[in-house]
Design an enzyme around this catalytic site. Structure first.
Site, PDB file in Angstrom:
ATOM      1  CG  HIS A  76       7.412 -14.487  80.258  1.00 40.83           C
ATOM      2  ND1 HIS A  76       7.101 -15.814  81.083  1.00 40.83           N
ATOM      3  CD2 HIS A  76       6.102 -15.010  79.348  1.00 40.83           C
ATOM      4  CE1 HIS A  76       6.683 -16.773  79.984  1.00 40.83           C
ATOM      5  NE2 HIS A  76       5.457 -15.815  79.373  1.00 40.83           N
ATOM      6  CD  GLU A 123      14.737 -13.649  67.661  1.00 41.70           C
ATOM      7  OE1 GLU A 123      15.886 -15.309  67.904  1.00 41.70           O
ATOM      8  OE2 GLU A 123      15.193 -13.246  66.861  1.00 41.70           O
TER       9      GLU A 123
END
Ligand code: PAF
Length: 288
Positions: free
Chosen positions: A35, A155
């Site tokens: 993150h 992704e």
């Protein structure tokens, strides 16, 4: 870093910060370095593209509408204090932490939703009907509330990223969606909030998942047909009875078709002693 818990205050903050581009990173908390990489890449991407240092908004909201199992929602790790410290450490400017009532004032079973189309029922959508409807609905709300110029998504959740890009393009939303490459641990395992559910022994076995993706890629680069590469990797994984593969496929970048030529993705979902993990890597077929 400002912590904001109402839609009104979030809109006011964005209105008061219109002098520079805004980039957003949406999360469900239980943060890890993957993150934080979204935040770092937000700064890098916007600076490289515009020359301006962006404002960065993050959000933490465990979205009930994307859970298809009430137990999973109840057990989802909630680590707000730690998450806020982590976001502060990478220079996030504002964090939006709305309640469920703020986000779904009419009740979340009774709300307008965003339909993902057929891809929403494939791959991750097969065992979790309605999951991507929930994801697109909440991302649409978050984009409308925080009004960023850029929004970053990992992704690792490639199907989610693909569907969010499609939503923004097809609903004509003036936002650039940026995919950020997966962050991996030293043994290759993709970082995920779910990894904390793995036992010590499952954690070791889980590294065979990215190894299988690499094996498929390498086999295809050596010129083997995709089916052959997938079968060999599936057989290799079958030697570990603790791992059960849900799917291992190669698709084109849109995820709509099998890959015939050019760039695509090899994607896997597998359960390791009851913990479902997903991963993917870019793959390229040259020539033909
Ligand atoms: O990837 C996630 O953490 C969630 O699906 C998202 C994009 C924050 C929507 O709830």
């Amino acid at each position: 870093m400002q912590v904001i818990d109402t839609i009104l205050a979030m809109r006011e903050w964005t209105a008061q910060h219109s002098d520079k581009p805004v980039a957003a990173v949406y999360t469900m908390g239980a943060l890890h370095d993957g993150h934080l990489e979204l935040v770092r890449q937000a700064r890098h991407h916007v600076s490289a593209n515009t020359g301006a240092h962006p404002y960065i908004i993050a959000s933490i909201f465990v979205n009930p509408t994307q859970f298809t199992n009430a137990d999973d929602l109840a057990k989802y790790p909630r680590t707000l204090e730690h998450d806020l410290e982590m976001l502060g450490s990478v220079g996030v400017d504002a964090v939006f932490v709305p309640s469920v009532e703020q986000m779904y004032p009419t009740g979340h079973a009774n709300t307008v939703t965003v339909e993902p189309g057929p891809l929403g029922n494939e791959f991750e959508g097969v065992g979790r009907p309605g999951h991507f409807r929930g994801v697109l609905t909440v991302v649409n709300k978050l984009l409308n509330i925080t009004a960023p110029n850029y929004a970053m998504f990992g992704e690792k959740d490639f199907q989610q990223l693909t569907l969010i890009k499609a939503m923004v393009a097809e609903l004509n939303m003036p936002i650039e969606i940026v995919g950020v490459p997966t962050v991996r641990d030293s043994d290759g395992l993709a970082m995920s909030s779910r990894n904390r559910r793995l036992s010590e022994s499952s954690r070791v076995l889980a590294a065979r998942i990215p190894e299988a993706l690499i094996a498929v890629k390498e086999s295809v680069v050596r010129g083997n047909p995709i089916d052959e590469a997938l079968n060999a990797a599936t057989e290799q994984l079958a030697e570990t009875p603790e791992i059960s593969v849900d799917y291992l496929v190669v698709t084109d970048e849109s995820m709509h078709d099998v890959l015939a030529n050019g760039r695509g993705r090899v994607l896997i979902a597998a359960n390791v002693e009851g913990v479902r993990l997903i991963d993917n890597m870019a793959i390229e077929i040259k020539g033909a």
